[in-house]
Structure formats: structure tokens, C-alpha cells
Design an enzyme around this catalytic site. Structure first.
Site, PDB file in Angstrom:
ATOM      1  N   LYS A   1      -3.449 -12.255  -2.078  1.00 49.80           N
ATOM      2  CA  LYS A   1      -4.519 -11.089  -1.724  1.00 49.80           C
ATOM      3  C   LYS A   1      -5.811 -12.191  -1.608  1.00 49.80           C
ATOM      4  O   LYS A   1      -6.281 -12.974  -2.393  1.00 49.80           O
ATOM      5  CB  LYS A   1      -5.220 -10.276  -2.890  1.00 49.80           C
ATOM      6  CG  LYS A   1      -6.218  -9.496  -2.780  1.00 49.80           C
ATOM      7  CD  LYS A   1      -6.334  -8.505  -3.821  1.00 49.80           C
ATOM      8  CE  LYS A   1      -7.656  -7.938  -4.023  1.00 49.80           C
ATOM      9  NZ  LYS A   1      -7.799  -6.714  -5.145  1.00 49.80           N
TER      10      LYS A   1
ATOM     11  N   LYS B   1      -2.720  -9.017   1.592  1.00 53.25           N
ATOM     12  CA  LYS B   1      -3.542  -8.141   1.684  1.00 53.25           C
ATOM     13  C   LYS B   1      -4.991  -9.056   1.991  1.00 53.25           C
ATOM     14  O   LYS B   1      -5.004 -10.019   1.281  1.00 53.25           O
ATOM     15  CB  LYS B   1      -3.799  -7.507   0.381  1.00 53.25           C
ATOM     16  CG  LYS B   1      -5.212  -6.605   0.461  1.00 53.25           C
ATOM     17  CD  LYS B   1      -5.389  -6.093  -1.104  1.00 53.25           C
ATOM     18  CE  LYS B   1      -6.750  -5.362  -1.163  1.00 53.25           C
ATOM     19  NZ  LYS B   1      -7.014  -5.082  -2.525  1.00 53.25           N
TER      20      LYS B   1
HETATM   21  C1  PBG Z   1      -9.117  -4.248  -6.576  1.00 44.74           C
HETATM   22  C2  PBG Z   1      -8.821  -3.923  -5.280  1.00 44.74           C
HETATM   23  C3  PBG Z   1      -9.732  -3.964  -4.139  1.00 44.74           C
HETATM   24  C4  PBG Z   1      -8.806  -3.208  -3.061  1.00 44.74           C
HETATM   25  C5  PBG Z   1      -7.745  -2.621  -3.499  1.00 44.74           C
HETATM   26  N1  PBG Z   1      -7.541  -3.165  -4.992  1.00 44.74           N
HETATM   27  C6  PBG Z   1     -10.922  -4.332  -3.987  1.00 44.74           C
HETATM   28  C7  PBG Z   1     -11.122  -5.985  -4.266  1.00 44.74           C
HETATM   29  O1  PBG Z   1     -10.616  -6.715  -4.496  1.00 44.74           O
HETATM   30  O2  PBG Z   1     -12.453  -5.876  -4.144  1.00 44.74           O
HETATM   31  C8  PBG Z   1      -9.326  -3.271  -1.837  1.00 44.74           C
HETATM   32  C9  PBG Z   1      -8.641  -2.104  -0.797  1.00 44.74           C
HETATM   33  C10 PBG Z   1      -9.322  -1.796   0.535  1.00 44.74           C
HETATM   34  O3  PBG Z   1     -10.265  -2.614   0.810  1.00 44.74           O
HETATM   35  O4  PBG Z   1      -8.942  -0.929   1.180  1.00 44.74           O
HETATM   36  N2  PBG Z   1      -8.803  -3.243  -7.590  1.00 44.74           N
END
Ligand code: PBG
Length: 340
Positions: free
Chosen positions: A209, A262
């Protein structure tokens, strides 16, 4: 390989593109509603609150989440992933592992109505903490002697993540998906689940991520933006690709059952590399909020054909190597796939 093909006029690739039926015969990648996981934002209260930066997506009451999940199920989308907006926030996010927390209530309600639907839960702290960070901060009783005030502490966070995962499993979640990019999170959650009798619950790790600008609209939707600083001390640097393989390998060694990359669109190369390194593990790609909103904005202006570009980009995720796609386009895409 390519050199073995005879040159034009013997080779004419257009022969296999002449009719729709021939094109369908030689199509390499298939996209189906079974590939999709549909994200739901659940909050206390009644009704729906549209999210301005994500046209078509809303924060949902528990009852509305059930309705939305049923729509997905009836369109052939087998899974939802839940994000909760708690009633109150505090330094570690107590509602995150409360038996009557918003996500726990939504899990029970969806599983009661749709027992076969796969309910995935996001396991992280950021929507639940008053500071908006994904972990316990160095401060007060948790002050770390060598780290600055407000630094996201790794190991104290692992204990909380284990409790959250167990709480989701107790409520009936089918799969837990840790998204906080804490080192050791998969191992800690595996141990916590196993200890409480949940050895059968798989972990879908947000293994790779990135610290991305594409999460902007999500942070409105989930009300989880950091109150100060950013997430660069735990999420990956967008410039790194090889490091993704290390992240994935560590999570596999800790017992991850499925992996995720992601965001999706800027990281198709990473999806491909992770799939090639771990072909045995199901791989998900998260088509994140900013990617969704860009398409919606361009389509609303008439600059792109929404149906066409959405199906093209979702096909692109699968061609790159993703087995599953978490996408806000899931319902629309499932409808379009049924029509075609
Ligand atoms: C953290 C989380 C995030 C997203 C999914 N889980 C936000 C982040 O890491 O700041 C983002 C998903 C999206 O942008 O659609 N709980």
C-alpha cells in the site's frame, strides 16, 4: 518468439479482429461481477449521506448497507468490504473493537440477511482515532523515549489490530483485511484470531500500500484524514517497486492468505510483479477513491464515455494480474457486464 512470425503480407493480425464473435473467441482476459468487492461506508443513524467527492457513493446506515449489499449480491457481486464511521473517536479507537461498534452491527445485519455474501472488513485505526492516524501515537502514557511526539508506534498498534480483527470475526466477518502497513500486522492478527478459535478466517493483507494522493476522497467518505502529518512513515514510497516484493514476501511468511496492491492504476506494474512472485496467492487490486472520482468527474463533463473507460480500466487490472478488484464502480460495472 516474435521473430518466428512471418512478416506482412503473411501475418495479418487484423484477421482475428474482423467480427465481434472472432474477437470474443480470442479474448485473453475476462471480467465478471465475481471479480468485484464492493466497498461500503457504514455510519450510525438513518438513511444515506452522499459523499460529494464520490458521486454515486454514500455513507450508509446499517439498514441502507444491507440494502446496498443485497443490490450487489443480486448483480452477482459476491463480496463487500466494510469501513466504519464511529460515533466517537479517541486516541486508540475504542469503537473499533466494541461488540456493538458500527462495523460489528453492519456485519451481523448483512450476514443475517445475506448469509452467503462474503463480508470483508478493513482492519485499521485511522477512522476511529481522534488524530486520524493508523496507529497508537507516541504521546502521554505511550510516549517513546527516542521517537518524536505524534510518531505512529508500530508494536503497541499490533495489539489493537489483533483485538479489532477478533471483534470483526466474532461479529461474523468472513475475511479480515489489515490496511495499516504496520510491520508484523499479519502475524499479530493471525495469532490473535487463532487464539480465539478463528483459525478458519483468512487474512487479505493490504501488503503493498502506497502513500498516495489518490486516497483523498476516501478520507472525506470515511472521515479518517490525519489531523497532522501524513502516512509516509508506514505506507510505501510511490517510487519503489522492488520493495513491494519484500513487503509481500514478509506478509506471506506471516500467514497472509491473499495479497493486495493499492492503489491500482498507477501501480499496474507492481500488480504484475507481485502476481509473478506469488502466483499461488489470490491477488486483489484496490481501485481507490481518487481513481473513481477522476473517472466520474470526466464522465460528468462528457469528456469520456464512463461505461467504456470503467470496463477498460477494470479489464486492465485483471490483465495486469489481479484476481479480484475492490472498486466503487462494482454495481455499475456488474450491470454493464450483464447487458453485454
Ligand atoms: C485505511 C484505508 C484507506 C483506504 C482504505 N483503507 C485510507 C488511507 O490509507 O489513508 C483508502 C481507500 C480509497 O481511497 O478508496 N483504513
Amino acid at each position: 518468439m516474435t521473430a518466428a512470425y512471418p512478416p506482412f503480407p503473411l501475418s495479418r493480425p487484423r484477421r482475428l479482429r474482423r467480427t465481434p464473435a472472432i474477437r470474443a473467441m480470442v479474448r485473453e482476459t475476462t471480467l465478471t461481477p465475481r471479480d468485484f468487492i464492493y466497498p461500503l461506508f457504514v455510519r450510525h443513524g438513518e438513511g444515506r449521506t452522499p459523499i460529494a467527492s464520490m458521486p454515486g457513493i454514500a455513507q450508509l446506515s446499517v439498514a441502507e448497507a444491507v440494502t446496498e449489499a443485497r443490490t450487489a449480491w443480486e448483480l452477482g457481486v459476491p463480496a463487500v468490504i466494510l469501513f466504519g464511521i464511529p460515533a466517537t473517536k479517541d486516541s486508540i479507537g475504542l469503537e473499533n473493537f466494541a461488540p456493538d461498534g458500527i462495523v460489528q452491527r453492519a456485519i451481523r445485519a448483512i450476514k443475517a440477511e445475506l448469509p452467503d455474501m462474503v463480508v470483508v472488513t478493513d482492519v485499521c485505526l485511522c477512522e476511529y482515532t481522534d488524530h486520524g492516524h493508523c496507529g497508537v501515537l507516541s504521546s502521554g502514557e505511550h510516549a517513546h523515549p527516542h521517537l518524536e511526539e505524534g510518531f505512529v508506534l508500530n508494536d503497541p498498534t499490533l495489539d489493537v489490530l489483533g483485538q479489532v480483527a477478533v471483534s470483526h470475526a466474532e461479529a461474523g466477518a468472513d475475511i479480515v483485511a489489515p490496511s495499516g502497513m504496520m510491520d508484523g500486522m499479519v502475524g499479530a492478527i493471525r495469532a490473535a484470531l487463532d487464539e480465539k478459535g478463528f483459525a478458519h478466517i483468512p487474512i487479505l493483507s493490504y501488503a503493498v500500500k502506497y502513500a498516495s494522493g489518490f486516497y483523498g476522497p476516501f478520507r472525506d467518505a470515511a472521515e479518517g484524514a490525519p489531523k497532522f502529518g501524513d502516512r509516509a512513515s508506514h505506507q510505501m514510497d510511490p517510487a519503489n517497486g522492488a520493495e513491494a516484493l519484500r513487503e509481500a514476501a514478509i506478509d506471506v511468511a506471516e500467514g497472509a492468505d491473499m495479497l493486495m496492491v493499492k492503489p491500482g492504476l498507477p501501480y499496474l506494474d507492481v500488480i504484475r510483479r507481485v502476481k509473478e512472485a506469488f502466483p499461488e496467492l489470490p491477488l486483489a487490486a484496490y481501485n481507490v477513491s481518487g481513481e473513481y472520482s477522476m473517472v466520474k468527474a470526466a464522465a460528468a463533463n462528457g469528456w469520456v464515455d464512463e461505461q467504456r473507460v470503467v470496463l477498460e480500466l477494470l479489464t486492465g487490472f485483471k490483465r495486469a494480474g489481479a484476481d479480484l478488484i475492490i472498486t466503487y464502480h462494482a454495481l455499475d460495472a456488474a450491470r454493464w457486464l450483464q447487458e453485454t
